[in-house]
Design an enzyme around this catalytic site. Sequence first.
Site: not given
Ligand code: AP5
Length: 243
Positions: A181, A148, A192, A109, A34
């Site tokens: 991270r 990552r 997660r 979410r 994402k």
């Molecule tokens: P990346 O693009 O970083 O993936 P992502 O889907 O953004 O993953 P996140 O871990 O950031 O999502 P998340 O939803 O858990 O975390 P968030 O920060 O929102 O890609 C991942 C890796 O793969 C990278 O190394 C990239 O280079 C590689 N990659 C990407 N595409 C690829 C492809 N096509 N092929 C190969 N490799 C690829 O949330 C963190 C925390 O915050 C949560 O756990 C929670 O505690 C809190 N939080 C955030 N939002 C909420 C909410 N709405 N409600 C409650 N708590 C929340």
Amino acid sequence: MRMMVLLLFLLISAPVWAKPGDGLILMGPPGSGKGTQSGFLQERYHLKAISPGDLLRAEVQAGSSLGQQAQNYMKSGQLVPDQLILQLVAGQLDQLKPGQGFLLDGFPRTKTQAEKLDHLLLQRHLSVVAVLLFEIEDQVLVERLSGRRICPNCQRSYHVNDNPPQRPGLCDSDSAMLVQRSDDQPQVISKRLEAYHQSTVPVAGYYQERGLVQTLQADQSIEQLKSEIVGLLDSVLQAKIVP
Ligand code: AP5
């Protein structure tokens, strides 16, 4: 005449956004890509990206009261309480420039967040034009998240093998030293994923009922995924523009 042709070409090739105040939701499990696609989409369509994950990490880094309340949930892979997230998102929506489109990365979410989002959008005359749902097997995600690395300044994300920076360990955008991270550890990753299956999968159903969901197979290369998304979005947007 040459000027006319050039102008016509620019009009045809320039990406157009549906209409002012329209937005996109990116939904999918952790590591599904994402954040990677969000960076590209906000540039292409001039959208304001709103990522609660990035905003929360900035709050934790700044040591704010919100950051302190959120950090234990994040460290252990749990969702942060709805009320804190909604407060953050509402503040960001209020910062939209007149007529600007928006992109919600990793929000909503939970069912409560989705319902409250409806109110926030209604109050501001905003609406969601599509929900991009990233689908991918959990096993692939563990590998992706373990490799990552992110830039602590601009939050740009890399992968040690699949998406490395040009200079090892340094961000391409601002040369900052990349870091891992704290929630990208195997035990936290499985928590997660659990939270995603339990709380977020039902939210996809909420939008499916409205015919807004576009499902993407996220286990393809970053470039392939980009062009699939552009194809999908261009047809969604075109359908909104042409009467
Ligand atoms: P990346 O693009 O970083 O993936 P992502 O889907 O953004 O993953 P996140 O871990 O950031 O999502 P998340 O939803 O858990 O975390 P968030 O920060 O929102 O890609 C991942 C890796 O793969 C990278 O190394 C990239 O280079 C590689 N990659 C990407 N595409 C690829 C492809 N096509 N092929 C190969 N490799 C690829 O949330 C963190 C925390 O915050 C949560 O756990 C929670 O505690 C809190 N939080 C955030 N939002 C909420 C909410 N709405 N409600 C409650 N708590 C929340």
